[in-house]
Write a protein that holds these residues in place. Structure first.
Motif, short mmCIF file in Angstrom:
data_model
loop_
_atom_site.label_atom_id
_atom_site.label_comp_id
_atom_site.label_asym_id
_atom_site.label_seq_id
_atom_site.Cartn_x
_atom_site.Cartn_y
_atom_site.Cartn_z
N VAL A 141 -16.57 6.12 -0.51
CA VAL A 141 -17.51 5.68 0.49
C VAL A 141 -18.44 4.77 0.36
N ASP A 142 -19.05 4.78 -1.01
CA ASP A 142 -20.19 4.15 -1.16
C ASP A 142 -20.09 3.65 -2.70
N TYR A 143 -21.28 3.29 -3.37
CA TYR A 143 -21.21 2.90 -4.66
C TYR A 143 -21.17 4.20 -5.46
N THR A 144 -21.83 5.14 -5.29
CA THR A 144 -21.75 6.40 -6.02
C THR A 144 -20.48 6.94 -6.21
N THR A 145 -19.62 6.96 -5.02
CA THR A 145 -18.51 7.82 -5.01
C THR A 145 -17.44 6.44 -5.48
N ALA A 146 -17.65 5.40 -5.70
CA ALA A 146 -16.94 4.50 -6.50
C ALA A 146 -16.99 4.56 -7.80
N CYS A 147 -18.30 4.93 -8.15
CA CYS A 147 -18.39 5.26 -9.76
C CYS A 147 -17.75 6.31 -10.26
N THR A 148 -17.39 7.19 -9.32
CA THR A 148 -16.54 8.42 -9.86
C THR A 148 -15.22 8.08 -10.49
N ALA A 149 -14.83 6.73 -10.20
CA ALA A 149 -13.55 6.14 -10.73
C ALA A 149 -13.39 6.26 -12.32
N ASP A 150 -12.37 6.40 -12.80
CA ASP A 150 -12.13 6.46 -14.39
C ASP A 150 -11.64 5.26 -14.75
N THR A 151 -12.72 4.56 -15.23
CA THR A 151 -12.30 2.98 -15.43
C THR A 151 -11.51 2.75 -16.73
N ARG A 152 -11.66 3.89 -17.61
CA ARG A 152 -10.35 3.68 -18.93
C ARG A 152 -9.03 3.73 -18.28
N ARG A 153 -8.82 4.84 -17.46
CA ARG A 153 -7.58 4.90 -16.93
C ARG A 153 -7.10 3.52 -16.09
N PHE A 154 -8.26 2.97 -15.42
CA PHE A 154 -7.62 1.90 -14.63
C PHE A 154 -7.34 0.77 -15.71
N ALA A 155 -8.12 0.58 -16.87
CA ALA A 155 -7.69 -0.35 -17.84
C ALA A 155 -6.28 -0.19 -18.33
N TYR A 186 0.88 -1.20 -0.13
CA TYR A 186 0.07 0.04 -0.22
C TYR A 186 0.95 1.39 0.03
N GLN A 187 1.74 1.28 1.06
CA GLN A 187 2.80 2.44 0.97
C GLN A 187 3.48 2.72 -0.22
N GLY A 188 4.06 1.67 -0.78
CA GLY A 188 4.79 1.68 -2.09
C GLY A 188 3.97 2.05 -3.16
N MET A 189 2.92 1.58 -3.27
CA MET A 189 2.05 2.02 -4.30
C MET A 189 1.45 3.65 -4.48
N ALA A 190 1.17 3.97 -3.25
CA ALA A 190 0.69 5.35 -2.69
C ALA A 190 1.89 6.29 -3.17
N GLU A 191 3.09 5.89 -2.68
CA GLU A 191 4.22 6.86 -3.09
C GLU A 191 4.41 7.00 -4.43
N ALA A 192 4.31 5.81 -5.16
CA ALA A 192 4.51 5.73 -6.51
C ALA A 192 3.46 6.62 -7.22
N ALA A 193 2.30 6.50 -6.91
CA ALA A 193 1.24 7.50 -7.41
C ALA A 193 1.55 9.00 -7.40
N ARG A 194 2.08 9.24 -5.87
CA ARG A 194 2.48 10.65 -5.61
C ARG A 194 3.36 11.29 -6.37
N GLU A 195 4.46 10.46 -6.66
CA GLU A 195 5.81 10.66 -7.43
C GLU A 195 5.11 10.85 -9.01
N ALA A 196 4.37 10.18 -9.16
CA ALA A 196 3.86 10.51 -10.63
C ALA A 196 3.02 11.78 -10.74
N GLY A 197 2.47 12.12 -9.79
CA GLY A 197 2.02 13.51 -9.88
C GLY A 197 0.18 13.11 -9.73
N LEU A 198 -0.28 11.92 -9.54
CA LEU A 198 -1.46 11.69 -9.59
C LEU A 198 -2.08 11.48 -8.32
N THR A 199 -3.25 12.14 -8.25
CA THR A 199 -4.00 11.93 -6.99
C THR A 199 -5.12 11.05 -7.02
N LEU A 200 -4.88 9.83 -6.24
CA LEU A 200 -5.67 8.64 -6.33
C LEU A 200 -6.47 8.51 -4.91
#
Ligand SMILES: *Cc1c(COP(=O)(O)O)cnc(C)c1O
Length: 430
Positions: free
Chosen positions: A367-381, A334-348
């Motif tokens: 915190v729930d389904y509605t907020t989960a759905c704000t995720a960018d699934t193309r970016r995830f892909a 978790y810490q490694g991934m979070a740091e890697a995202a920060r270094e890349a300038g991504l707020t996830l």
């Protein structure tokens, strides 16, 4: 990386099985590519038919908390093969697994073994309805409880909605008694109970949601569920099919100190073989046939192979220090991934509870389904694709958990973090 053999096999598979798979998510549709055909696994590694090697964070969607081919599970299965694979009669092994479950989970005094998580939730709800003499059930938006008709209900967006089937073939009648409420929203639940309280048999919940990514319960949510259900005489059902024996040896109920009336289990308690279980308070479980009138049966229930693999898994998990070690490894990732995202300038948005974690491609806290759905699934892909090409096998959907196992080595976790660093950098501008 060559994927030819997987590609060929997928063409064959599609001729004989709908979509080429026996469970929809395996088809990789959400990430827009063909699935890999897996040839074998060892520890935290899997190998596809083309000979590519991957560090596996799917773990068969949760069961493989010890990794692939753990020597103690293999030994237990070998022993079992010497005696027979199924008798349709009671065996000594079933008592051992039932006892281990009862001793582990604070809310379980008696248990019935079944063959899948779907069977467990469906049977637990039949029991809850019979016990209370009521028909309505409450579930939360974004929680998955298997594919029984009356549980296959997706809520509309926004506030509380009455059940609408999320699959053709589910008759509207089957959905009519299912009420869907947003996760982590006690106000919505209270207003439902104010209106329907005396018709509600049970509230079923994933105490940590693991089927809309990973969504932890907010402070007071599970306590509130316990209070409200108790007040109205409805049962509280914890669906611990994922969390049971994963978040602690006593599951989420031990971690959050909540005492549910009924608990559903699956995944880990089968050690990689098909299994499920539902259990709870003795006075409720005694209503199950043949002790009581609530019918539920299974030709292969308590199957010796599945029970042996489950018992071997629990035996390893019960040893001192296992959950501390799992937590240490998970925190490292978790810490490694979070740091890697920060270094890349991504707020996830990262969510983690123990060895369940999720990287949501959104800046909104989930915190729930509605907020989960704000995720960018193309970016995830795009992230998924880059990780796969670097030998990291993640679940092929934004809305699934990353599962850490005891088999993951620090070196493999480090390698995963390095891959994530490259993947984040590559998708920064997508
Ligand atoms: C996987 C899952 C189920 C269904 O279990 P199956 O064995 O796939 O039928 C039910 N509830 C939860 C929370 C699950 O994650």
């Amino acid at each position: 990386m060559p994927y030819e053999k997987s590609r060929e096999l997928f063409i064959q598979a599609r001729q004989y099985m709908p979509g080429g798979v026996n469970s929809p998510v395996r088809a990789f549709k959400a990430v827009g590519r063909d699935p890999l055909f897996i040839a074998r696994g060892e520890g935290a590694l899997i190998f596809d038919e083309d000979g590519n090697e991957y560090i596996d964070y799917v773990g068969s969607w949760g069961p493989l908390i010890l990794g692939h081919r753990h020597p103690e599970i293999i030994a237990a299965l070998r022993t079992c093969l010497e005696i027979g694979t199924s008798f349709g009669a009671p065996t000594r092994l079933e008592i051992e697994l039932a006892r281990a479950i009862v001793e582990a989970l604070p809310g379980v005094e008696m248990v019935r073994l079944v063959n899948s998580g779907t069977e467990a939730t469906m049977s637990a709800l039949r029991l809850a309805r019979a016990y209370t003499g009521r028909n309505k059930i409450v579930k939360f938006e974004g929680c998955y409880h298997g594919h029984a008709d009356f549980l296959l209900i997706k809520a509309g967006s926004g506030a509380t909605t009455l059940g609408v089937p999320s699959s053709p073939g589910v008759p509207p009648n089957a959905a009519a008694d299912t009420i869907v409420v947003p996760y982590n929203n006690l106000n919505a639940l209270e207003s439902i109970f104010t209106r329907h309280g005396h018709e509600i048999a049970a509230v079923i919940v994933e105490p940590v949601a693991g089927n809309m990514g990973v969504v932890p319960p907010v402070k007071g949510f599970l306590e509130g569920l316990r209070e409200i259900t108790q007040h109205y005489g409805a049962l509280l059902i914890f669906d611990e099919v994922i969390t049971g024996f994963r978040l602690s040896y006593g599951g989420a109920q031990e971690l959050y100190k909540i005492d549910p009336d009924l608990t559903c289990l699956g995944k880990i308690i089968g050690g990689g073989l098909p299994v499920g279980a539902y259990g709870g308070k003795k006075h409720i479980m005694e209503k199950v046939a043949p002790e009581g009138p609530v019918y539920q049966a299974g030709t292969l229930s308590g199957n010796p192979l599945a029970v042996s693999a489950g018992l071997a898994t629990l035996k390893v998990l019960k040893r001192p220090g296992t959950y501390e070690e799992l937590e240490r490894k998970s925190a490292l990732l978790y810490q490694g991934m979070a740091e890697a995202a920060r270094e890349a300038g991504l707020t996830l948005s990262f969510n983690r509870v123990g060895s369940m974690l999720c990287i949501f491609f959104t800046e909104t806290p989930v915190v729930d389904y509605t907020t989960a759905c704000t995720a960018d699934t193309r970016r995830f892909a795009a992230f998924f694709q880059s990780m796969l090409e670097q030998g990291i096998y993640l679940a092929p959907s934004q809305f699934e958990a990353v599962f850490v196992s005891l088999a993951h080595t620090d070196e493999q976790i480090q390698k995963t973090v390095e891959a994530a660093r490259k993947a984040f950098a590559a998708i920064k501008y997508t």
